[in-house]
Design an enzyme around this catalytic site. Structure first.
Site, PDB file in Angstrom:
ATOM      1  N   CYS A   1       1.144  25.791  20.199  1.00 41.65           N
ATOM      2  CA  CYS A   1       1.665  24.584  20.863  1.00 41.65           C
ATOM      3  C   CYS A   1       3.167  24.448  20.590  1.00 41.65           C
ATOM      4  CB  CYS A   1       0.877  23.355  20.430  1.00 41.65           C
ATOM      5  SG  CYS A   1       1.175  21.916  21.458  1.00 41.65           S
TER       6      CYS A   1
ATOM      7  N   HIS B   1      -5.090  24.897  20.948  1.00 42.16           N
ATOM      8  CA  HIS B   1      -5.125  24.774  19.482  1.00 42.16           C
ATOM      9  C   HIS B   1      -6.359  25.411  18.851  1.00 42.16           C
ATOM     10  CE1 HIS B   1      -1.738  21.924  18.881  1.00 42.16           C
ATOM     11  NE2 HIS B   1      -1.977  21.675  20.151  1.00 42.16           N
TER      12      HIS B   1
ATOM     13  N   GLU C   1      -6.767  26.130  15.820  1.00 37.77           N
ATOM     14  CA  GLU C   1      -7.010  25.584  14.473  1.00 37.77           C
ATOM     15  C   GLU C   1      -7.857  24.314  14.516  1.00 37.77           C
ATOM     16  OE1 GLU C   1      -4.504  24.970  16.252  1.00 37.77           O
ATOM     17  OE2 GLU C   1      -3.468  23.111  15.711  1.00 37.77           O
TER      18      GLU C   1
END
Lengths: 85, 226
Positions: free
Chosen positions: B87, B196, B198
């Site tokens: 990002c 994302h 994560e």
């Protein structure tokens, strides 16, 4: 103190949805006849010391490496005329 | 051997803690790195997490690029240090020109936050070997400056060299050219993507899947086997 202005604009081929949103709002405000709007950025740099060729060259470097991303943007540099001040 | 993965925190970074957690869940040691610190603490890889570093002032990622930590990251990435930008981290990587092109305001002008389907286009990078080419994954996406742009020649080159690492499926969320969600550099050590991974590493949260964990297990295996 002299002022140097750096104008940064998206390159013509890059889509500018913010400019389009502004353009579409104009008729609602009663402004007709404006076919296109492109939105850019203006930086006003107050320069200490003389604005000579060396100073302008430094500012062009700042514009090219930082103020504009030349992958997507073009820039122009000019010394602001403050005659009378 | 313990693999040490650095996670950079800039002022305005949001996802550093989640990224550290993902690194730990994959089995590596997460090493916090501070933006003002040139020292990378001898980490084996670096993740630039999401957020709004330096307030996204000027352009997303533009000011972070000149931070002390990035000076070292840029130099070492060119020498092969694995770097993943997520990002805002992807935006930083394009601003540093470690990856080509640039990121702009979403075509819709809206902040988009949703679970996003992606196709893994390149499973040969340092960060994607635990996926298979063509695999479909689903991870959260949240951004307003996610529109990837590059000139036609660059896009053609990226396609020809297999450097489009991820592509959006099920609707392009931000107007990115050719549905590009993520890229790799030529050597495959630098990868950037807008969504994302994560946030998709535990079944309890996010998408309810662990589709993002593969980024972190891929790099771990790579470094252990190095």
């Amino acid at each position: 103190m002299a002022r140097v202005v750096v104008d940064v604009m998206l390159k013509p081929e890059i889509l500018d949805p913010q400019g389009q949103a502004v353009q579409r709002a104009l008729p609602r405000l009663g402004f007709e006849g404006i076919g296109d709007v492109r939105q850019g950025k203006r930086f006003e740099l107050d320069v200490e010391g003389p604005v000579d060729d060396a100073a302008l060259a430094r500012i062009r470097t700042v514009a090219e490496t930082f103020l504009a991303n030349t992958v997507i943007e073009d820039f122009t540099v000019h010394v602001e005329d403050r005659a009378g001040s | 051997m313990t693999v040490r993965i650095g996670v950079v925190t800039f002022p305005g970074t949001l996802d550093d803690r989640d990224t550290q957690r993902a690194v730990r869940l994959a089995g590596a040691e997460a090493v916090p790195l501070w933006h003002r610190d040139k020292d990378l603490k001898q980490v084996d890889a670096v993740v630039l997490p999401g957020g709004f570093s330096y307030g996204d002032y000027l352009r997303a990622g533009a000011i972070s690029r000149f931070s002390p930590v990035m000076e070292t990251v840029i130099g070492q990435a060119r020498d092969g240090l694995p770097v993943l930008g997520i990002c805002n981290g992807f935006q930083v990587l394009t601003e540093t020109h470690l990856l080509p092109g640039a990121m702009l305001r979403n075509e819709s002008l809206h902040f988009v936050c949703r679970d996003q389907r992606l196709r893994v286009e390149n499973a040969g990078t340092a960060w994607t070997t635990d996926y298979t080419g063509g695999q479909e994954i689903r991870v959260p996406l949240k951004n307003i400056d996610g529109r990837y742009v590059a000139d036609e020649r660059t896009l053609d080159e990226l396609e020809a060299e297999g450097r489009v690492a991820f592509r959006y499926l099920g609707g392009n969320p931000n107007g990115s050219l050719r549905d590009i969600a993520g890229l790799t550099n030529e050597a495959g050590n630098v990868v950037g993507l807008m969504p994302h991974p994560e946030h998709a590493v535990e079944p309890l949260i996010g998408t309810g899947r662990t589709d993002g964990l593969g980024f972190f297990t891929s790099i771990l295996k790579r470094l252990v086997n190095a």
